[in-house]
Design a protein around this motif. Structure first.
Motif, PDB file in Angstrom:
ATOM      1  N   PRO A 197      73.863  14.942  44.853  1.00 22.88           N
ATOM      2  CA  PRO A 197      74.387  13.864  45.703  1.00 22.88           C
ATOM      3  C   PRO A 197      75.277  14.361  46.846  1.00 22.88           C
ATOM      4  N   GLY A 198      76.034  15.399  46.621  1.00 25.28           N
ATOM      5  CA  GLY A 198      76.927  15.911  47.649  1.00 25.28           C
ATOM      6  C   GLY A 198      76.225  16.546  48.831  1.00 25.28           C
ATOM      7  N   TYR A 199      74.944  16.850  48.677  1.00 21.59           N
ATOM      8  CA  TYR A 199      74.190  17.503  49.743  1.00 21.59           C
ATOM      9  C   TYR A 199      73.205  16.572  50.450  1.00 21.59           C
ATOM     10  N   LEU A 200      73.090  15.333  50.000  1.00 22.25           N
ATOM     11  CA  LEU A 200      72.132  14.428  50.624  1.00 22.25           C
ATOM     12  C   LEU A 200      72.719  13.773  51.867  1.00 22.25           C
ATOM     13  N   HIS A 201      71.968  13.809  52.934  1.00 21.10           N
ATOM     14  CA  HIS A 201      72.308  13.110  54.166  1.00 21.10           C
ATOM     15  C   HIS A 201      72.237  11.602  53.885  1.00 21.10           C
ATOM     16  N   PRO A 202      73.052  10.791  54.533  1.00 17.06           N
ATOM     17  CA  PRO A 202      72.998   9.336  54.291  1.00 17.06           C
ATOM     18  C   PRO A 202      71.621   8.717  54.537  1.00 17.06           C
ATOM     19  N   GLN A 203      70.823   9.322  55.404  1.00 13.49           N
ATOM     20  CA  GLN A 203      69.479   8.799  55.699  1.00 13.49           C
ATOM     21  C   GLN A 203      68.380   9.597  54.982  1.00 13.49           C
ATOM     22  N   SER A 209      51.349   6.700  40.164  1.00 12.94           N
ATOM     23  CA  SER A 209      52.501   5.852  39.859  1.00 12.94           C
ATOM     24  C   SER A 209      53.838   6.406  40.343  1.00 12.94           C
ATOM     25  N   VAL A 210      53.912   7.665  40.743  1.00 10.03           N
ATOM     26  CA  VAL A 210      55.171   8.234  41.221  1.00 10.03           C
ATOM     27  C   VAL A 210      55.117   8.619  42.698  1.00 10.03           C
ATOM     28  N   GLY A 211      54.010   8.325  43.368  1.00 11.55           N
ATOM     29  CA  GLY A 211      53.875   8.646  44.782  1.00 11.55           C
ATOM     30  C   GLY A 211      54.538   7.588  45.650  1.00 11.55           C
ATOM     31  N   GLY A 212      54.922   7.986  46.854  1.00 11.12           N
ATOM     32  CA  GLY A 212      55.486   7.037  47.801  1.00 11.12           C
ATOM     33  C   GLY A 212      56.666   7.608  48.553  1.00 11.12           C
ATOM     34  N   GLU A 213      57.348   6.738  49.271  1.00 10.05           N
ATOM     35  CA  GLU A 213      58.531   7.097  50.046  1.00 10.05           C
ATOM     36  C   GLU A 213      59.753   6.525  49.328  1.00 10.05           C
ATOM     37  N   PHE A 214      60.795   7.339  49.204  1.00 12.95           N
ATOM     38  CA  PHE A 214      62.011   6.930  48.508  1.00 12.95           C
ATOM     39  C   PHE A 214      63.199   7.277  49.390  1.00 12.95           C
ATOM     40  N   GLU A 215      64.135   6.325  49.530  1.00 10.83           N
ATOM     41  CA  GLU A 215      65.260   6.529  50.441  1.00 10.83           C
ATOM     42  C   GLU A 215      66.574   6.666  49.698  1.00 10.83           C
ATOM     43  N   GLY A 216      67.382   7.609  50.173  1.00 10.87           N
ATOM     44  CA  GLY A 216      68.728   7.787  49.661  1.00 10.87           C
ATOM     45  C   GLY A 216      68.779   8.327  48.241  1.00 10.87           C
ATOM     46  N   LEU A 217      70.006   8.437  47.745  1.00  8.07           N
ATOM     47  CA  LEU A 217      70.210   8.921  46.380  1.00  8.07           C
ATOM     48  C   LEU A 217      69.569   7.992  45.365  1.00  8.07           C
ATOM     49  N   ASP A 218      69.677   6.680  45.572  1.00 14.17           N
ATOM     50  CA  ASP A 218      69.066   5.741  44.634  1.00 14.17           C
ATOM     51  C   ASP A 218      67.561   5.935  44.558  1.00 14.17           C
ATOM     52  N   GLY A 219      66.919   6.136  45.703  1.00 16.30           N
ATOM     53  CA  GLY A 219      65.479   6.366  45.717  1.00 16.30           C
ATOM     54  C   GLY A 219      65.104   7.652  45.004  1.00 16.30           C
ATOM     55  N   MET A 220      65.877   8.704  45.249  1.00 15.06           N
ATOM     56  CA  MET A 220      65.624   9.982  44.575  1.00 15.06           C
ATOM     57  C   MET A 220      65.759   9.830  43.067  1.00 15.06           C
ATOM     58  N   MET A 221      66.811   9.141  42.628  1.00 17.49           N
ATOM     59  CA  MET A 221      67.036   8.975  41.189  1.00 17.49           C
ATOM     60  C   MET A 221      65.969   8.083  40.561  1.00 17.49           C
ATOM     61  N   THR A 222      65.507   7.074  41.286  1.00 17.06           N
ATOM     62  CA  THR A 222      64.419   6.225  40.790  1.00 17.06           C
ATOM     63  C   THR A 222      63.160   7.048  40.592  1.00 17.06           C
ATOM     64  N   HIS A 223      62.839   7.863  41.575  1.00 18.89           N
ATOM     65  CA  HIS A 223      61.641   8.715  41.506  1.00 18.89           C
ATOM     66  C   HIS A 223      61.723   9.688  40.324  1.00 18.89           C
ATOM     67  N   LEU A 224      62.830  10.409  40.222  1.00 16.69           N
ATOM     68  CA  LEU A 224      62.992  11.375  39.126  1.00 16.69           C
ATOM     69  C   LEU A 224      63.014  10.670  37.774  1.00 16.69           C
ATOM     70  N   GLY A 225      63.667   9.512  37.711  1.00 14.31           N
ATOM     71  CA  GLY A 225      63.727   8.746  36.467  1.00 14.31           C
ATOM     72  C   GLY A 225      62.354   8.286  36.019  1.00 14.31           C
ATOM     73  N   SER A 226      61.515   7.901  36.975  1.00 12.30           N
ATOM     74  CA  SER A 226      60.150   7.484  36.635  1.00 12.30           C
ATOM     75  C   SER A 226      59.349   8.624  36.034  1.00 12.30           C
ATOM     76  N   GLU A 247      69.952  19.349  57.990  1.00  9.69           N
ATOM     77  CA  GLU A 247      70.636  19.027  59.236  1.00  9.69           C
ATOM     78  C   GLU A 247      72.136  19.100  58.964  1.00  9.69           C
ATOM     79  N   ASP A 248      72.803  20.018  59.633  1.00 11.34           N
ATOM     80  CA  ASP A 248      74.256  20.185  59.475  1.00 11.34           C
ATOM     81  C   ASP A 248      74.678  20.346  58.008  1.00 11.34           C
ATOM     82  N   GLY A 249      73.919  21.152  57.254  1.00 16.22           N
ATOM     83  CA  GLY A 249      74.262  21.429  55.869  1.00 16.22           C
ATOM     84  C   GLY A 249      73.927  20.325  54.887  1.00 16.22           C
ATOM     85  N   LYS A 250      73.214  19.299  55.348  1.00 19.30           N
ATOM     86  CA  LYS A 250      72.809  18.188  54.473  1.00 19.30           C
ATOM     87  C   LYS A 250      71.284  18.134  54.395  1.00 19.30           C
ATOM     88  N   LEU A 251      70.781  17.661  53.282  1.00 20.82           N
ATOM     89  CA  LEU A 251      69.344  17.502  53.078  1.00 20.82           C
ATOM     90  C   LEU A 251      68.914  16.161  53.657  1.00 20.82           C
TER      91      LEU A 251
END
Length: 122
Positions: free
Chosen positions: A18-24, A34-51, A100-104
């Motif tokens: 979470p500390g390295y993710l860019h806000p966008q 079932s796990v393909g698609g576009e996921f935004e932000g930390l919540d999207g990343m956690m949803t994808h990994l959780g699935s 970008e500027d040290g953020k993913l």
């Protein structure tokens, strides 16, 4: 901290992500499954990994073995295994990261065999 160090950190310590993710931040997951698609932000990343964790009943394992990075891009190559509904997944995965500027800012996932990946997660 270099971009290469950031990749090592997030793959060895998921709590650091979470500390390295860019806000966008955007995750781009391939395939017609079932796990393909576009996921935004930390919540999207956690949803994808959780699935993936839930669908594989916690059997998914990621074993990163090669790391590459420059000022704007990074790649991690991993051996990925999992079991689900009598099927076994055993592929090489390629995680492409944009910095970008040290953020993913973006992450693209790839498997060395897209058909096997789609079949497993479908």
């Amino acid at each position: 901290m270099s971009n290469l160090d950031i990749l090592h950190e997030i793959y060895s310590n998921g709590d650091a992500l979470p500390g390295y993710l860019h806000p966008q931040f955007k995750l781009h997951a391939p395939g017609q499954n079932s796990v393909g698609g576009e996921f935004e932000g930390l919540d999207g990343m956690m949803t994808h990994l959780g699935s993936m964790h839930a669908l594989s009943n916690g059997t998914m394992k990621l074993d990163p073995h090669s790391y590459f990075a420059d000022d704007n891009w990074g790649m991690v190559i991993s051996h990925i295994t999992a079991e689900r509904d009598g099927k076994k997944l055993d592929v090489q995965g390629f995680g492409l990261w944009r910095f970008e500027d040290g953020k993913l800012t973006d992450h693209w996932e790839y498997a060395d065999n897209a058909a096997v990946w789609d079949d497993f997660w479908s």
